[in-house]
Design an enzyme around this catalytic site. Structure first.
Site, PDB file in Angstrom:
ATOM      1  N   THR A  61       0.751  -1.464   0.402  1.00 28.93           N
ATOM      2  CA  THR A  61       0.043  -0.102  -0.011  1.00 28.93           C
ATOM      3  C   THR A  61       0.434   1.458   0.117  1.00 28.93           C
ATOM      4  OG1 THR A  61      -0.510  -0.161   2.472  1.00 28.93           O
ATOM      5  CG2 THR A  61      -1.979  -1.551   1.361  1.00 28.93           C
ATOM      6  N   LYS A  93       8.554   3.572   3.125  1.00 28.25           N
ATOM      7  CA  LYS A  93       9.743   4.400   2.913  1.00 28.25           C
ATOM      8  C   LYS A  93       9.989   5.434   3.843  1.00 28.25           C
ATOM      9  CE  LYS A  93      10.297   3.755  -2.198  1.00 28.25           C
ATOM     10  NZ  LYS A  93       8.430   3.217  -2.490  1.00 28.25           N
ATOM     11  N   ASP A  96      14.417   9.121   8.357  1.00 27.06           N
ATOM     12  CA  ASP A  96      14.618  10.132   8.675  1.00 27.06           C
ATOM     13  C   ASP A  96      15.229   9.492  10.079  1.00 27.06           C
ATOM     14  OD1 ASP A  96      14.822  12.954   9.421  1.00 27.06           O
ATOM     15  OD2 ASP A  96      12.648  13.120   9.153  1.00 27.06           O
ATOM     16  N   GLY A  98      16.060   8.191  13.430  1.00 26.74           N
ATOM     17  CA  GLY A  98      15.832   7.181  14.363  1.00 26.74           C
ATOM     18  C   GLY A  98      14.467   7.131  15.147  1.00 26.74           C
TER      19      GLY A  98
HETATM   20  P1  BMP Z   1       4.395   0.769 -11.121  1.00 25.80           P
HETATM   21  O1  BMP Z   1       4.375  -1.052 -11.056  1.00 25.80           O
HETATM   22  O2  BMP Z   1       3.140   0.922 -11.539  1.00 25.80           O
HETATM   23  O3  BMP Z   1       5.358   1.382 -11.674  1.00 25.80           O
HETATM   24  O4  BMP Z   1       4.728   0.632  -9.624  1.00 25.80           O
HETATM   25  C1  BMP Z   1       5.579   0.121  -8.431  1.00 25.80           C
HETATM   26  C2  BMP Z   1       5.430   0.734  -7.262  1.00 25.80           C
HETATM   27  O5  BMP Z   1       6.344   0.529  -6.783  1.00 25.80           O
HETATM   28  C3  BMP Z   1       5.440   1.367  -6.819  1.00 25.80           C
HETATM   29  O6  BMP Z   1       4.197   2.274  -5.729  1.00 25.80           O
HETATM   30  C4  BMP Z   1       6.803   2.480  -6.186  1.00 25.80           C
HETATM   31  O7  BMP Z   1       6.453   3.583  -5.428  1.00 25.80           O
HETATM   32  C5  BMP Z   1       7.325   0.605  -5.601  1.00 25.80           C
HETATM   33  N1  BMP Z   1       8.477   1.537  -5.978  1.00 25.80           N
HETATM   34  C6  BMP Z   1       9.323   1.423  -7.355  1.00 25.80           C
HETATM   35  O8  BMP Z   1       8.634   1.715  -8.257  1.00 25.80           O
HETATM   36  N2  BMP Z   1      11.089   1.564  -7.467  1.00 25.80           N
HETATM   37  C7  BMP Z   1      11.556   1.228  -6.413  1.00 25.80           C
HETATM   38  O9  BMP Z   1      12.464   1.108  -5.999  1.00 25.80           O
HETATM   39  C8  BMP Z   1      10.494   1.393  -5.065  1.00 25.80           C
HETATM   40  C9  BMP Z   1       9.546   1.083  -5.047  1.00 25.80           C
HETATM   41  O10 BMP Z   1       9.523   1.559  -3.721  1.00 25.80           O
END
Ligand code: BMP
Length: 259
Positions: A61, A93, A96, A98
């Site tokens: 999510t 993600k 910041d 701790g």
């Molecule tokens: P999509 O398959 O629609 O591109 O979505 C990728 C998902 O993975 C998004 O929610 C994004 O925040 C996350 N994400 C990413 O694409 N690349 C990363 O390196 C890290 C991620 O969390």
């Protein structure tokens, strides 16, 4: 002699309850698919979770993009997680110091630690970020992933960054269960390698996202789980699309077993 461990073998090996549940689920449901449910209303999130739930091991999510958030939503989502047997991963993600992430994780509007089995954090601030998150998550049996490599073009997590991230994880293996990454960082079967930026064909979007295929991620790069967002959410039929990714991901895993 079996050279590559199955998901089931790895479930038996790992000590963290969340990692154990995850590998067991992957083996039982025959899926290494995580759905990135990047939709903007609570109703749509619940509809997707219920429809796609049988095909996934993780539902990821971004709770802060839901425009009509109410605490009921995460309560209902938790019920669906139990019904279908998937883990919830809030892709917050954290990035910041701790003391700040401790509050961001446990409090505020979303109270993430109350409902999200897995969270993730950037290694950038140093080990204090994991220590802070751990103070909240450990007693609740929660797990954390560290972001080692990103899928987006021009990202700055290059050079020794991934190696340093692995080292940070090793120092906190009671809470960190693996990585968000584009490639395998370690042969230790306890670590879960989870990879976003996946579609059925290679490509990119207009904002720097770069896509690999399930086969490239699971078979060639030897990661464990594919994260798919728009490949499913923007498909005409999300269940048909989820089934296609489940099959592609699992077949790639079976192929890797034969390597
Ligand atoms: P999509 O398959 O629609 O591109 O979505 C990728 C998902 O993975 C998004 O929610 C994004 O925040 C996350 N994400 C990413 O694409 N690349 C990363 O390196 C890290 C991620 O969390």
């Amino acid at each position: 002699i079996k050279r590559v461990l199955t998901y089931g073998d790895r479930a038996k090996l790992c000590s963290h309850s969340v990692a154990k549940f995850l590998f067991t689920t992957m083996e039982d449901k025959q899926t290494n698919l995580a759905l990135s449910a990047d939709v903007t209303t609570g109703a749509e999130l619940l509809r997707l979770a219920d429809a796609v739930g049988p095909h996934i091991c993780i539902l990821k999510t971004h709770i802060d993009i839901i425009s009509d958030f109410k605490p009921d939503l995460v309560h209902d989502l938790s019920h669906l997680a139990e019904k279908h047997g998937f883990l919830i991963f809030e892709d917050r993600k954290f990035a910041d110091i701790g003391n700040t992430v401790k509050h961001q994780y446990s409090s505020g509007v979303y109270r993430i630690s109350d409902w999200s089995h897995i969270i993730n954090a950037h290694a950038l601030p140093g080990p204090g970020i994991v220590q802070g998150l751990k103070e909240v998550g450990l007693v609740k049996d929660r797990a954390c992933l560290l972001i080692a490599e990103m899928s987006s073009k021009g990202n700055l997590a290059t050079g020794d960054y991934a190696k340093a991230t692995l080292k940070m994880a090793e120092e906190h293996d009671d809470f960190v269960i693996g990585f968000i990454t584009q490639s395998k960082l370690s042969n230790d079967p306890n670590w879960v390698h989870i990879t976003p930026g996946v579609k059925l064909t290679r490509g990119k979007d207009s904002l720097g996202q770069q896509y690999l295929t399930p086969r490239e991620v699971i078979c060639d790069k030897e990661c464990d789980i594919i994260i798919v967002g728009r490949g499913i959410t923007e498909a005409e039929d999300s269940v048909v699309a989820a089934k296609a990714f489940q099959e592609a991901g699992y077949n790639a895993y079976l192929e890797r077993m034969q390597k």
